[in-house]
Motif scaffolding. Structure first.
Motif, PDB file in Angstrom:
ATOM      1  N   SER A   1      30.380  53.267  34.250  1.00  0.00           N
ATOM      2  CA  SER A   1      31.811  52.968  34.126  1.00  0.00           C
ATOM      3  C   SER A   1      32.664  54.133  34.621  1.00  0.00           C
ATOM      4  CB  SER A   1      32.128  52.652  32.660  1.00  0.00           C
ATOM      5  OG  SER A   1      33.517  52.434  32.505  1.00  0.00           O
ATOM      6  N   ALA A   2      32.194  55.363  34.306  1.00  0.00           N
ATOM      7  CA  ALA A   2      32.962  56.547  34.753  1.00  0.00           C
ATOM      8  C   ALA A   2      32.963  56.668  36.270  1.00  0.00           C
ATOM      9  CB  ALA A   2      32.368  57.806  34.104  1.00  0.00           C
ATOM     10  N   VAL A   3      31.755  56.383  36.861  1.00  0.00           N
ATOM     11  CA  VAL A   3      31.692  56.449  38.337  1.00  0.00           C
ATOM     12  C   VAL A   3      32.625  55.422  38.965  1.00  0.00           C
ATOM     13  CG1 VAL A   3      30.181  56.095  40.324  1.00  0.00           C
ATOM     14  CG2 VAL A   3      29.390  57.438  38.379  1.00  0.00           C
ATOM     15  N   THR A   4      32.597  54.193  38.360  1.00  0.00           N
ATOM     16  CA  THR A   4      33.492  53.133  38.896  1.00  0.00           C
ATOM     17  C   THR A   4      34.950  53.550  38.788  1.00  0.00           C
ATOM     18  OG1 THR A   4      31.894  51.445  38.258  1.00  0.00           O
ATOM     19  CG2 THR A   4      34.158  50.728  38.684  1.00  0.00           C
ATOM     20  N   ASN A   5      35.288  54.122  37.604  1.00  0.00           N
ATOM     21  CA  ASN A   5      36.685  54.570  37.430  1.00  0.00           C
ATOM     22  C   ASN A   5      37.053  55.674  38.411  1.00  0.00           C
ATOM     23  OD1 ASN A   5      37.042  52.770  35.336  1.00  0.00           O
ATOM     24  ND2 ASN A   5      36.449  54.230  33.748  1.00  0.00           N
ATOM     25  N   LEU A   6      36.045  56.571  38.597  1.00  0.00           N
ATOM     26  CA  LEU A   6      36.309  57.655  39.549  1.00  0.00           C
ATOM     27  C   LEU A   6      36.509  57.125  40.967  1.00  0.00           C
ATOM     28  CD1 LEU A   6      33.843  60.411  38.294  1.00  0.00           C
ATOM     29  CD2 LEU A   6      36.333  60.437  38.184  1.00  0.00           C
ATOM     30  N   GLU A   7      35.709  56.136  41.352  1.00  0.00           N
ATOM     31  CA  GLU A   7      35.876  55.545  42.695  1.00  0.00           C
ATOM     32  C   GLU A   7      37.241  54.879  42.822  1.00  0.00           C
ATOM     33  OE1 GLU A   7      31.174  54.531  43.630  1.00  0.00           O
ATOM     34  OE2 GLU A   7      32.583  52.938  43.113  1.00  0.00           O
TER      35      GLU A   7
ATOM     36  N   MET B   1      39.870  55.633  41.074  1.00  0.00           N
ATOM     37  CA  MET B   1      40.874  56.702  41.121  1.00  0.00           C
ATOM     38  C   MET B   1      40.912  57.363  42.498  1.00  0.00           C
ATOM     39  SD  MET B   1      40.187  58.444  37.392  1.00  0.00           S
ATOM     40  CE  MET B   1      41.326  59.760  37.716  1.00  0.00           C
ATOM     41  N   GLN B   2      39.704  57.518  43.113  1.00  0.00           N
ATOM     42  CA  GLN B   2      39.660  58.117  44.443  1.00  0.00           C
ATOM     43  C   GLN B   2      40.400  57.245  45.460  1.00  0.00           C
ATOM     44  OE1 GLN B   2      35.722  58.770  45.899  1.00  0.00           O
ATOM     45  NE2 GLN B   2      36.384  60.010  47.650  1.00  0.00           N
ATOM     46  N   GLN B   3      40.189  55.920  45.390  1.00  0.00           N
ATOM     47  CA  GLN B   3      40.893  55.015  46.304  1.00  0.00           C
ATOM     48  C   GLN B   3      42.406  55.097  46.107  1.00  0.00           C
ATOM     49  OE1 GLN B   3      39.215  51.145  45.666  1.00  0.00           O
ATOM     50  NE2 GLN B   3      37.246  51.649  46.644  1.00  0.00           N
ATOM     51  N   GLN B   4      42.812  55.116  44.811  1.00  0.00           N
ATOM     52  CA  GLN B   4      44.250  55.209  44.540  1.00  0.00           C
ATOM     53  C   GLN B   4      44.830  56.520  45.080  1.00  0.00           C
ATOM     54  OE1 GLN B   4      44.716  54.694  40.335  1.00  0.00           O
ATOM     55  NE2 GLN B   4      44.201  52.498  40.349  1.00  0.00           N
ATOM     56  N   LEU B   5      44.016  57.595  44.862  1.00  0.00           N
ATOM     57  CA  LEU B   5      44.489  58.891  45.372  1.00  0.00           C
ATOM     58  C   LEU B   5      44.603  58.880  46.904  1.00  0.00           C
ATOM     59  CD1 LEU B   5      42.532  61.375  43.083  1.00  0.00           C
ATOM     60  CD2 LEU B   5      45.002  60.965  43.104  1.00  0.00           C
ATOM     61  N   GLN B   6      43.613  58.251  47.554  1.00  0.00           N
ATOM     62  CA  GLN B   6      43.676  58.154  49.016  1.00  0.00           C
ATOM     63  C   GLN B   6      44.911  57.369  49.464  1.00  0.00           C
ATOM     64  OE1 GLN B   6      39.918  56.482  50.124  1.00  0.00           O
ATOM     65  NE2 GLN B   6      38.814  58.442  50.005  1.00  0.00           N
ATOM     66  N   LEU B   7      45.166  56.258  48.751  1.00  0.00           N
ATOM     67  CA  LEU B   7      46.364  55.476  49.084  1.00  0.00           C
ATOM     68  C   LEU B   7      47.623  56.318  48.878  1.00  0.00           C
ATOM     69  CD1 LEU B   7      45.463  51.992  47.547  1.00  0.00           C
ATOM     70  CD2 LEU B   7      45.501  52.630  49.969  1.00  0.00           C
ATOM     71  N   GLN B   8      47.648  57.075  47.761  1.00  0.00           N
ATOM     72  CA  GLN B   8      48.814  57.916  47.501  1.00  0.00           C
ATOM     73  C   GLN B   8      48.972  59.005  48.569  1.00  0.00           C
ATOM     74  OE1 GLN B   8      48.390  59.450  43.551  1.00  0.00           O
ATOM     75  NE2 GLN B   8      48.776  57.475  42.535  1.00  0.00           N
TER      76      GLN B   8
ATOM     77  N   MET C   1      45.113  67.026  39.757  1.00  0.00           N
ATOM     78  CA  MET C   1      43.649  67.148  39.684  1.00  0.00           C
ATOM     79  C   MET C   1      43.036  66.223  40.726  1.00  0.00           C
ATOM     80  SD  MET C   1      41.090  66.367  36.505  1.00  0.00           S
ATOM     81  CE  MET C   1      41.718  67.690  35.547  1.00  0.00           C
ATOM     82  N   THR C   2      42.084  66.749  41.548  1.00  0.00           N
ATOM     83  CA  THR C   2      41.470  65.946  42.601  1.00  0.00           C
ATOM     84  C   THR C   2      40.341  65.108  42.029  1.00  0.00           C
ATOM     85  OG1 THR C   2      39.932  67.698  43.153  1.00  0.00           O
ATOM     86  CG2 THR C   2      42.055  67.736  44.269  1.00  0.00           C
ATOM     87  N   SER C   3      39.817  64.208  42.871  1.00  0.00           N
ATOM     88  CA  SER C   3      38.707  63.337  42.434  1.00  0.00           C
ATOM     89  C   SER C   3      37.459  64.157  42.135  1.00  0.00           C
ATOM     90  CB  SER C   3      38.429  62.293  43.503  1.00  0.00           C
ATOM     91  OG  SER C   3      38.118  62.932  44.716  1.00  0.00           O
ATOM     92  N   ARG C   4      37.252  65.236  42.892  1.00  0.00           N
ATOM     93  CA  ARG C   4      36.086  66.083  42.655  1.00  0.00           C
ATOM     94  C   ARG C   4      36.176  66.748  41.280  1.00  0.00           C
ATOM     95  NH1 ARG C   4      35.006  69.186  48.431  1.00  0.00           N
ATOM     96  NH2 ARG C   4      34.554  67.285  49.654  1.00  0.00           N
ATOM     97  N   HIS C   5      37.343  67.230  40.946  1.00  0.00           N
ATOM     98  CA  HIS C   5      37.538  67.859  39.639  1.00  0.00           C
ATOM     99  C   HIS C   5      37.275  66.873  38.518  1.00  0.00           C
ATOM    100  CE1 HIS C   5      40.358  70.996  41.662  1.00  0.00           C
ATOM    101  NE2 HIS C   5      39.054  71.204  41.925  1.00  0.00           N
ATOM    102  N   ARG C   6      37.750  65.647  38.657  1.00  0.00           N
ATOM    103  CA  ARG C   6      37.550  64.638  37.607  1.00  0.00           C
ATOM    104  C   ARG C   6      36.075  64.268  37.480  1.00  0.00           C
ATOM    105  NH1 ARG C   6      42.765  60.634  38.598  1.00  0.00           N
ATOM    106  NH2 ARG C   6      44.350  62.231  38.131  1.00  0.00           N
ATOM    107  N   LEU C   7      35.358  64.174  38.590  1.00  0.00           N
ATOM    108  CA  LEU C   7      33.927  63.840  38.564  1.00  0.00           C
ATOM    109  C   LEU C   7      33.145  64.953  37.852  1.00  0.00           C
ATOM    110  CD1 LEU C   7      31.638  61.949  39.411  1.00  0.00           C
ATOM    111  CD2 LEU C   7      31.558  63.150  41.605  1.00  0.00           C
ATOM    112  N   ALA C   8      33.532  66.209  38.152  1.00  0.00           N
ATOM    113  CA  ALA C   8      32.842  67.334  37.506  1.00  0.00           C
ATOM    114  C   ALA C   8      33.072  67.327  35.995  1.00  0.00           C
ATOM    115  CB  ALA C   8      33.316  68.651  38.107  1.00  0.00           C
ATOM    116  N   ALA C   9      34.274  66.982  35.560  1.00  0.00           N
ATOM    117  CA  ALA C   9      34.578  66.936  34.127  1.00  0.00           C
ATOM    118  C   ALA C   9      33.770  65.845  33.428  1.00  0.00           C
ATOM    119  CB  ALA C   9      36.064  66.718  33.913  1.00  0.00           C
TER     120      ALA C   9
END
Length: 653
Positions: A113-119, A121-128, A1-9
């Protein structure tokens, strides 16, 4: 699941709460917030005030405005208008509003808090993603390296397969060569037995000759005694003079007083160096060479004296009386027979003829610390860099024994060492060629010549250039074929050990008379041979090809690379000379020959055999890449009539 999908959820989860809050706010009066702020500025939010607020809001025409100074309100009138219900409703709305505000605040915090978590998660995904890209690139490089390794392994396997096939082919050839060698060994053993039998017969005949000579000497002594007796009886003769002893203690036969050898049917030829003149002709009255043999002298001290009935002296100190010169046909005339070809002699006739010739005069000098006895005079080689002299092996009593040998000695030890090494290479290979038999090599020629090296070898009658005048001026039929095959085998032998002769010419082949009265040819002088792709150490203009002459004229001779085609050109020049009796450049200087070669076009009209002319024409192609290989030469129709086994060329037989 991408960061966009998680933000939409996350947004879909929070959005209903926001919509509920907005709906609750819409149910409140428009001035609620303003009035609420007024009530909080010092006026208690009493039911009465709230009732007045709603009465003013809902029934502006019938109710009086609510005053901030605490004026009593008519409760009865408020109750009559349903004020109690409104107060209760207001309280419920206040509580709902507070709950809605609390829910909105909680939702805002949850959203942050969700936005912070999403950010995060986005950074972690970018690193991955970056890590996966790096791993993918590394995997790609490993696959490329593996592919290259597989290609290299495939090439090595193909090369190994080719090497295996070549090894199998070489093994088959070696098996064939071994079988041929065994057959040849048996034949050699048979010839050796015949040679031993001939040697025993020769020793027997030699013993008989010595006995006959002793008897003749006794008879001569008896005749001398009788003559002296008669003279004494007559008392008129003087006392007999004592017999003069030979100055040479090792001389077997007495020799006649030394006379100047004569050269007949002679011709002046150009020497190796510019301006040098040598004499080629038939010698008589020589101390070591049989009458009628053809020789080539070393260069003359004074070439102007080369005339009929004149005495000339060579640079080596030899003297010759010039007799009748040879009458040579013009260059454009047809080849003619100069003398009658020499007929073959039977072994008995040859032994008888040789027995009439005394041993050559020994010079009293030795070589190899007394191992060999020198005879006659040293003769300069064609190039003037070495000397050749007749010699005999010395027995235990210091007397000559065995056949006459030839000794080549020179102060150029490096060149002599190279020649000896070249002889060893060709004699140890499968293709041994047809070279003279080597007897011994002296890196230092004993105490007699410590500064020179010497090579002892089989002695020939004459080189081919000097031999041709003895048999009519050129070689024909069997002699021509035998000489051509000998040169081809010698060339094949050298090329098999990766050597280029670089000096294939008629002067480097000698005629040898065998015990059966026949004549065979052998190659000599491997001093100039060099490995293929190397530069030549010297050259002969008559034998060098056009490509070398061009390099020499351009000053690039030292960087010229020798190829096998060099010898093929020389072979073509050699065939033309033995077939016609004359070389293309006879009588021309080295400088003239070198300048002529780059544009030289051979004229083969004088070659009578058209098949031989075709072979010569192929060998004398100006482009070295167009010249035939040795295999193609050996399969040429000219050699088809020899009746030789095709594998003879493989073993140099």
């Amino acid at each position: 699941m991408t960061s966009r999908h998680r933000l939409a959820a996350c947004c879909s989860f929070i959005l209903p709460f926001v919509l509920v809050s907005n709906a609750l706010l819409q149910t409140l009066p428009r001035d609620y917030s303003r009035r609420r702020s007024h009530s909080t500025n010092g006026v208690a939010s009493s039911p009465t005030a709230r009732n007045a607020f709603f009465l003013d809001d809902n029934n502006n025409k019938t109710s009086s405005p609510l005053k901030n100074n605490g004026v009593n309100v008519n409760l009865q009138q408020g109750k009559a208008n349903g004020g109690v219900d409104l107060f209760k409703t207001l309280e419920l709305k206040d509580e709902a509003l507070l709950q809605a505000q609390t829910a909105v605040s909680s939702l805002e915090k949850a959203l942050g808090s969700a936005v912070t978590n999403l950010e995060n998660m986005q950074q972690q995904l970018q690193l991955q993603v970056i890590q996966m890209k790096q791993e993918l690139e590394a995997t790609k490089q490993e696959l490329s390296s593996t592919k290259a390794g597989l290609e290299q392994t495939k090439a090595e396997l193909q090369k190994t397969k080719e090497d295996l096939l070549q090894s199998q082919k070489d093994s088959s050839e070696l098996d064939l060569a071994l079988a041929q060698s065994q057959l040849e060994l048996e034949q050699t053993k048979l010839e050796l037995r015949e040679t031993q039998a001939g040697l025993l017969q020769s020793q027997t005949e030699s013993t008989q000759l010595e006995l006959a000579l002793a008897q003749s000497q006794k008879a001569a002594d008896r005749a001398d005694e009788l003559e002296a007796y008669v003279k004494d009886m007559e008392s008129a003769a003087a006392p007999a003079a004592p017999k003069k002893k030979s100055d040479n203690p090792w001389q077997v036969f007495s020799s006649s007083p030394k006379v100047i050898p004569a050269l007949n049917e002679w011709i002046a030829i150009k020497g190796t160096n510019e301006g040098e003149i040598q004499i080629s002709g038939k010698v008589t009255s020589h101390s070591t060479i049989p009458d009628g043999d053809a020789i080539v002298t070393s260069p003359l001290m004074d070439p102007s004296k080369a005339a009929e009935k004149k005495i000339v002296m060579t640079l080596s100190g030899s003297k010759y009386r010039l007799g009748t010169p040879m009458s040579m046909p013009p260059s454009d005339a047809q080849s003619v027979q100069i003398t009658t070809p020499k007929k073959k002699k039977s072994p008995q006739q040859l032994v008888k003829a040789r027995s009439s010739i005394s041993l050559p005069d020994l010079s009293g000098e030795t070589l190899g610390n007394g191992r060999y006895l020198l005879a006659g005079e040293a003769v300069s080689s064609i190039n003037g860099r070495s000397y050749i002299q007749t010699a005999y092996r010395s027995n235990a009593f210091g007397k000559p024994t065995g056949e006459a040998l030839a000794i080549k000695f020179s102060p150029n030890k490096e060149a002599m060492k190279r020649e000896h090494a070249n002889y060893q290479k060709v004699s140890s290979g499968l293709k041994r060629g047809s070279f003279v038999r080597r007897v011994e090599f002296f890196p230092a020629a004993g105490s007699e010549m410590p500064d020179q090296s010497a090579l002892v070898m089989q002695r020939g009658v004459a080189d081919v250039k000097a031999f041709m005048p003895k048999v009519g001026g050129k070689l024909e039929e069997e002699l021509l074929m035998d000489c051509a095959l000998t040169a081809l085998r010698c060339m094949e032998s050298l090329h098999s050990v990766r050597l280029v002769w670089n000096d294939l010419k008629t002067e480097n082949f000698v005629a040898i008379e065998d015990q059966k009265g026949g004549v065979c040819f052998r190659g000599i002088d491997l001093e100039s041979c060099m490995p293929v792709k190397n530069a030549p150490v010297d050259y002969t203009p008559e034998a060098c090809p056009p490509e070398f002459a061009r390099s020499f004229l351009d000053g690039e001779a030292e960087t010229f690379c020798l190829e096998y085609s060099y010898d093929v050109w020389s072979y073509g020049m050699f065939l033309y000379e033995i077939a016609t009796g004359r070389g293309f450049f006879d009588g021309r200087s080295a400088e003239t020959i070198t300048k002529t070669l780059p544009n030289f076009e051979p004229n083969l009209d004088k070659v009578e055999d058209s098949v031989l002319a075709d072979l010569i024409s192929q060998c004398l192609e100006r482009n070295p890449n167009d010249r035939p290989s040795l295999s193609q030469i050996s399969n040429h129709p000219f050699f088809a009539s020899t009746g030789k086994n095709p594998f003879d060329f493989l073993f140099g037989i």
